[in-house]
Design a protein around this motif. Structure first.
Motif, short mmCIF file in Angstrom:
data_model
loop_
_atom_site.label_atom_id
_atom_site.label_comp_id
_atom_site.label_asym_id
_atom_site.label_seq_id
_atom_site.Cartn_x
_atom_site.Cartn_y
_atom_site.Cartn_z
N HIS A 1 1.87 -0.92 -1.06
CA HIS A 1 1.82 -1.33 -1.86
C HIS A 1 1.26 -2.82 -2.76
O HIS A 1 1.80 -3.30 -3.35
CB HIS A 1 2.05 -0.68 -3.71
N TYR B 1 -2.03 -3.46 -1.74
CA TYR B 1 -3.21 -2.90 -2.75
C TYR B 1 -2.41 -1.97 -3.85
O TYR B 1 -0.97 -1.31 -3.89
CB TYR B 1 -4.30 -1.64 -1.79
N THR C 1 -2.77 4.60 -3.56
CA THR C 1 -4.19 4.89 -3.20
C THR C 1 -4.45 5.12 -1.81
O THR C 1 -3.66 4.69 -1.40
CB THR C 1 -4.69 3.22 -3.40
N GLU D 1 -5.98 3.55 -0.17
CA GLU D 1 -5.91 1.87 0.67
C GLU D 1 -4.54 1.52 1.13
O GLU D 1 -4.57 1.03 2.30
CB GLU D 1 -7.25 0.40 -0.08
N ALA E 1 -3.66 4.00 3.81
CA ALA E 1 -4.22 2.94 4.96
C ALA E 1 -3.60 2.03 5.37
O ALA E 1 -3.09 1.50 7.21
CB ALA E 1 -5.98 2.69 5.13
N GLN E 2 -3.49 1.03 4.50
CA GLN E 2 -2.49 -0.34 5.15
C GLN E 2 -1.07 -0.11 6.15
O GLN E 2 -0.36 -0.57 6.91
CB GLN E 2 -1.96 -0.84 3.94
N ASN F 1 -6.40 -2.94 -10.61
CA ASN F 1 -5.59 -3.88 -9.84
C ASN F 1 -5.17 -5.30 -10.68
O ASN F 1 -6.01 -5.76 -10.65
CB ASN F 1 -7.39 -4.08 -8.83
N ALA G 1 -5.81 -7.35 -3.25
CA ALA G 1 -6.88 -6.71 -2.41
C ALA G 1 -7.90 -7.41 -3.46
O ALA G 1 -7.68 -8.44 -4.50
CB ALA G 1 -6.82 -6.15 -1.97
N ALA H 1 -12.95 -4.89 -6.29
CA ALA H 1 -12.72 -3.64 -5.12
C ALA H 1 -12.53 -2.75 -6.20
O ALA H 1 -11.74 -3.14 -7.65
CB ALA H 1 -11.89 -3.33 -4.05
N TYR I 1 -10.43 1.55 -7.02
CA TYR I 1 -9.47 2.24 -6.24
C TYR I 1 -9.72 3.69 -7.50
O TYR I 1 -9.76 3.47 -8.71
CB TYR I 1 -8.46 2.03 -6.02
#
Length: 273
Positions: free
Chosen positions: A40, A43, A47, A49, A52-53, A107, A111, A115, A117
């Motif tokens: 975080h 992102y 989440t 995202e 995945a990061q 958000n 990022a 976007a 989330y």
């Protein structure tokens, strides 16, 4: 919040036979990096995202917070309510999955500001992580049988560990899947090898957590002798290379961090990855 454990006095006088911990998932690196609520730094926390990061960063585990909607769907969010993280209000346990699914996570990160989330489901997390990264489940409010059933469905029962928040969860998991590695934090009363030994023989954890300052080098060395990982928290506003140096000097071989990309790079430079 740390679960309060009580060590029976008799265990301090007459320790039981040493407990043999369940093994954790096979290590991919010499030093374990746990991405607290995903990555975080870029992102929003918890989440897909952010998870995945963390995979891209090369972390060993993502830490997720597992909760259950009013209609039985498993989702990940740290807080019991959606108020802080989303455009909605209410407790996860009182909201249907459809209501949670339609929420937008705020958000406040670097990022793309355009976007959107969403609160991830356990299925989405398992699909993302399978074969790529292990999962550290902070077992906030969920059913052990439902969780294990889903893990089996995805053939991931050996790719996770479970952090325990209350005593009933230990019982539920030992009945549901005795081989699941369970992580416990040390109670405030544990400050020595002797009290740590008593705690382990009483509650039978497989991994130890807590703050890194709760351990000294003798306690960490003792845990190593019984093949019990100690992967405490270093995350928070104070986290820095100086904190990591202190933790490593204790003999620790794993940490939970708020800054996985920088910690991974730091460990690589130290020859620990």
């Amino acid at each position: 919040m740390k679960f309060i454990f009580i060590i029976p006095f008799l265990y301090l006088l007459f320790p039981q036979g040493d407990y043999q911990p369940n093994p954790v998932p096979k290590a991919r690196h010499k030093f374990i990096v746990i991405a607290h609520r995903g990555d975080h730094t870029i992102y929003p926390e918890n989440t897909l995202e952010g998870y995945a990061q963390a995979i891209k960063n090369g972390a060993d585990y993502i830490e997720i917070d597992l909760r259950t909607t009013s209609d039985g769907k498993l989702v990940s969010m740290h807080d019991a309510s959606v108020n802080r993280m989303t455009n909605g209000k209410g407790q996860i346990k009182d909201l249907t999955f459809e209501q949670v699914e339609n929420l937008k996570i705020s958000n406040k990160h670097k990022a793309d500001s355009s976007a959107t989330y969403h609160v991830p489901t356990f299925e989405q997390i398992l699909t993302l992580c399978k074969g790529k990264i292990y999962i550290y489940i902070d077992f906030k409010e969920a059913d052990a049988t439902a969780t294990y059933t889903m893990l089996k469905q995805y053939h991931m029962e050996n790719e996770v560990l479970v952090y325990i928040n209350k005593a009933s969860q230990i019982t539920d998991w030992r009945k549901t899947y005795p081989k699941m590695p369970l992580m416990l934090s040390l109670p405030d009363s544990v400050k020595s090898v002797e009290t740590m030994h008593a705690f382990i023989n009483t509650y039978h954890p497989d991994v130890l957590d807590g703050g890194y300052k709760e351990y000294d080098s003798k306690m960490v060395a003792f845990a190593h002798t019984i093949n019990m990982p100690v992967w405490p928290d270093v995350q928070g506003p104070q986290e820095s290379p100086q904190v990591w140096d202190t933790a490593i000097a204790l003999g620790l071989k794993g940490m939970q961090t708020d800054n996985p990309p920088v910690l991974v790079k730091y460990l690589a430079q130290k020859g620990l990855r």
